[in-house]
Design a protein around this motif. Structure first.
Motif, PDB file in Angstrom:
ATOM      1  N   ALA A  65       0.829  -1.210   0.000  1.00 21.44           N
ATOM      2  CA  ALA A  65       0.000   0.000   0.000  1.00 21.44           C
ATOM      3  C   ALA A  65       0.866   1.264   0.000  1.00 21.44           C
ATOM      4  O   ALA A  65       0.577   2.225  -0.721  1.00 21.44           O
ATOM      5  N   ALA A  66       1.931   1.253   0.806  1.00 21.10           N
ATOM      6  CA  ALA A  66       2.817   2.427   0.860  1.00 21.10           C
ATOM      7  C   ALA A  66       3.417   2.713  -0.507  1.00 21.10           C
ATOM      8  O   ALA A  66       3.426   3.865  -0.961  1.00 21.10           O
ATOM      9  N   PHE A  67       3.917   1.688  -1.187  1.00 25.71           N
ATOM     10  CA  PHE A  67       4.530   1.900  -2.497  1.00 25.71           C
ATOM     11  C   PHE A  67       3.487   2.196  -3.577  1.00 25.71           C
ATOM     12  O   PHE A  67       3.737   2.974  -4.490  1.00 25.71           O
ATOM     13  N   PHE A  68       2.305   1.586  -3.460  1.00 27.20           N
ATOM     14  CA  PHE A  68       1.244   1.824  -4.437  1.00 27.20           C
ATOM     15  C   PHE A  68       0.772   3.280  -4.395  1.00 27.20           C
ATOM     16  O   PHE A  68       0.528   3.889  -5.420  1.00 27.20           O
ATOM     17  N   PHE A  69       0.648   3.828  -3.178  1.00 26.94           N
ATOM     18  CA  PHE A  69       0.160   5.192  -3.014  1.00 26.94           C
ATOM     19  C   PHE A  69       1.284   6.213  -2.838  1.00 26.94           C
ATOM     20  O   PHE A  69       1.017   7.369  -2.515  1.00 26.94           O
ATOM     21  N   LYS A  70       2.515   5.806  -3.068  1.00 28.43           N
ATOM     22  CA  LYS A  70       3.675   6.673  -2.830  1.00 28.43           C
ATOM     23  C   LYS A  70       3.562   8.032  -3.518  1.00 28.43           C
ATOM     24  O   LYS A  70       3.934   9.055  -2.949  1.00 28.43           O
ATOM     25  N   ASP A  71       3.044   8.056  -4.718  1.00 33.70           N
ATOM     26  CA  ASP A  71       2.975   9.308  -5.479  1.00 33.70           C
ATOM     27  C   ASP A  71       1.809  10.204  -5.085  1.00 33.70           C
ATOM     28  O   ASP A  71       1.758  11.358  -5.497  1.00 33.70           O
ATOM     29  N   VAL A  72       0.866   9.670  -4.300  1.00 31.98           N
ATOM     30  CA  VAL A  72      -0.302  10.479  -3.939  1.00 31.98           C
ATOM     31  C   VAL A  72      -0.380  10.812  -2.453  1.00 31.98           C
ATOM     32  O   VAL A  72      -1.262  11.543  -2.038  1.00 31.98           O
ATOM     33  N   ILE A  73       0.519  10.261  -1.670  1.00 32.28           N
ATOM     34  CA  ILE A  73       0.541  10.593  -0.240  1.00 32.28           C
ATOM     35  C   ILE A  73       1.803  11.395   0.064  1.00 32.28           C
ATOM     36  O   ILE A  73       2.805  11.277  -0.649  1.00 32.28           O
ATOM     37  N   PRO A  74       1.777  12.206   1.113  1.00 31.51           N
ATOM     38  CA  PRO A  74       2.991  12.950   1.479  1.00 31.51           C
ATOM     39  C   PRO A  74       4.141  11.988   1.790  1.00 31.51           C
ATOM     40  O   PRO A  74       3.929  10.892   2.325  1.00 31.51           O
ATOM     41  N   LYS A  79       7.195   7.395   4.442  1.00 31.27           N
ATOM     42  CA  LYS A  79       8.327   6.959   5.271  1.00 31.27           C
ATOM     43  C   LYS A  79       7.862   6.361   6.596  1.00 31.27           C
ATOM     44  O   LYS A  79       8.436   5.389   7.078  1.00 31.27           O
ATOM     45  N   ASP A  80       6.815   6.941   7.194  1.00 35.23           N
ATOM     46  CA  ASP A  80       6.301   6.409   8.454  1.00 35.23           C
ATOM     47  C   ASP A  80       5.702   5.011   8.273  1.00 35.23           C
ATOM     48  O   ASP A  80       5.951   4.117   9.077  1.00 35.23           O
ATOM     49  N   GLY A 151      11.576  11.680  12.411  1.00 33.90           N
ATOM     50  CA  GLY A 151      11.566  11.979  10.985  1.00 33.90           C
ATOM     51  C   GLY A 151      11.436  13.473  10.771  1.00 33.90           C
ATOM     52  O   GLY A 151      10.660  14.143  11.444  1.00 33.90           O
ATOM     53  N   ARG A 152      12.235  14.002   9.849  1.00 31.23           N
ATOM     54  CA  ARG A 152      12.267  15.444   9.598  1.00 31.23           C
ATOM     55  C   ARG A 152      10.884  15.984   9.234  1.00 31.23           C
ATOM     56  O   ARG A 152      10.430  16.990   9.751  1.00 31.23           O
ATOM     57  N   GLY A 153      10.187  15.306   8.358  1.00 31.37           N
ATOM     58  CA  GLY A 153       8.868  15.775   7.940  1.00 31.37           C
ATOM     59  C   GLY A 153       7.873  15.814   9.086  1.00 31.37           C
ATOM     60  O   GLY A 153       7.031  16.709   9.162  1.00 31.37           O
ATOM     61  N   ASN A 154       7.929  14.846   9.985  1.00 33.09           N
ATOM     62  CA  ASN A 154       7.003  14.819  11.120  1.00 33.09           C
ATOM     63  C   ASN A 154       7.258  15.987  12.060  1.00 33.09           C
ATOM     64  O   ASN A 154       6.318  16.579  12.593  1.00 33.09           O
ATOM     65  N   ILE A 155       8.515  16.340  12.272  1.00 33.47           N
ATOM     66  CA  ILE A 155       8.840  17.469  13.152  1.00 33.47           C
ATOM     67  C   ILE A 155       8.349  18.766  12.521  1.00 33.47           C
ATOM     68  O   ILE A 155       7.747  19.601  13.196  1.00 33.47           O
ATOM     69  N   SER A 156       8.572  18.935  11.219  1.00 32.80           N
ATOM     70  CA  SER A 156       8.082  20.133  10.527  1.00 32.80           C
ATOM     71  C   SER A 156       6.567  20.227  10.616  1.00 32.80           C
ATOM     72  O   SER A 156       6.007  21.292  10.870  1.00 32.80           O
ATOM     73  N   PHE A 157       5.900  19.110  10.417  1.00 26.76           N
ATOM     74  CA  PHE A 157       4.445  19.062  10.493  1.00 26.76           C
ATOM     75  C   PHE A 157       3.962  19.485  11.886  1.00 26.76           C
ATOM     76  O   PHE A 157       3.056  20.295  12.022  1.00 26.76           O
ATOM     77  N   LEU A 158       4.605  18.941  12.923  1.00 22.52           N
ATOM     78  CA  LEU A 158       4.223  19.277  14.306  1.00 22.52           C
ATOM     79  C   LEU A 158       4.507  20.742  14.611  1.00 22.52           C
ATOM     80  O   LEU A 158       3.693  21.415  15.258  1.00 22.52           O
ATOM     81  N   MET A 159       5.631  21.249  14.159  1.00 24.59           N
ATOM     82  CA  MET A 159       5.966  22.652  14.401  1.00 24.59           C
ATOM     83  C   MET A 159       4.961  23.585  13.737  1.00 24.59           C
ATOM     84  O   MET A 159       4.561  24.597  14.297  1.00 24.59           O
ATOM     85  N   ASN A 160       4.540  23.242  12.511  1.00 24.18           N
ATOM     86  CA  ASN A 160       3.550  24.062  11.819  1.00 24.18           C
ATOM     87  C   ASN A 160       2.194  24.024  12.520  1.00 24.18           C
ATOM     88  O   ASN A 160       1.461  25.001  12.535  1.00 24.18           O
ATOM     89  N   MET A 161       1.867  22.888  13.112  1.00 23.40           N
ATOM     90  CA  MET A 161       0.603  22.781  13.837  1.00 23.40           C
ATOM     91  C   MET A 161       0.621  23.630  15.104  1.00 23.40           C
ATOM     92  O   MET A 161      -0.410  24.153  15.523  1.00 23.40           O
TER      93      MET A 161
END
Length: 163
Positions: A65-74, A79-80, A151-161
């Motif tokens: 599922a992760a690889f199938f939807f790789k292009d449509v999910i962040p 990575k998570d 994960g870098r993206g998760n920290i950025s996401f949390l900081m923006n929230m």
């Protein structure tokens, strides 16, 4: 296998593949949510420990599922999910080393096992020590940061929230 050994394997897998550690650790202990104090007289995939949550199809489906939807999910989610799936796989591989093994078919009795060691015995301590040696080798090359843990993206996401 004991929880500590599964956690070590989750951390090792995440660091080896340069994925966030936290999802891998969650994946490495998640299959044991089916842990029960007693065992039913007739075990099935749905009412016993090392039943459906230990089935080899689950991490395979998650990774597909992760690889199938790789292009449509962040990429953060990709990575998570990949990290969680690899942690999950590490749990199943470790449990496959024990006599009970892991289910591979549609019944509780269809199982795969290497039958190399028993949980909580000296052989598991050897596996845990090998994982620690592997981790020590990784720690010599790189340090664990908040970014590598979540994960870098998760920290950025949390900081923006929090803004």
């Amino acid at each position: 296998m004991t929880t500590g050994t599964h956690v070590l394997a989750g951390v090792a897998v995440a660091l080896y593949f340069k994925l966030p550690i936290f999802p891998a650790v969650l994946g490495s202990v998640f299959p044991d949510v089916d842990l029960k104090k007693g065992f039913p007289k007739k075990r099935t995939l749905f009412n016993a420990h090392r039943g459906i949550t230990h089935h080899v199809a689950i991490p395979a489906i998650l990774m597909f599922a992760a690889f199938f939807f790789k292009d449509v999910i962040p990429s953060v989610i990709f990575k998570d999910v990949l990290s969680f799936s690899l942690g999950y796989t590490s749990h199943l591989l470790l449990d496959a080393l024990t006599p009970l093994g892991v289910p591979v078919g549609f019944s509780y009795r269809q199982r795969f096992s290497f039958k190399l060691l028993k949980s909580g015995k000296l052989s598991e301590i050897v596996v845990a020590l090998l994982l620690l040696v592997f981790l020590a080798g990784i720690f010599k090359k790189e340090s664990i940061t908040l970014e590598s843990f979540f994960g870098r993206g998760n920290i950025s996401f949390l900081m923006n929230m929090l803004k």
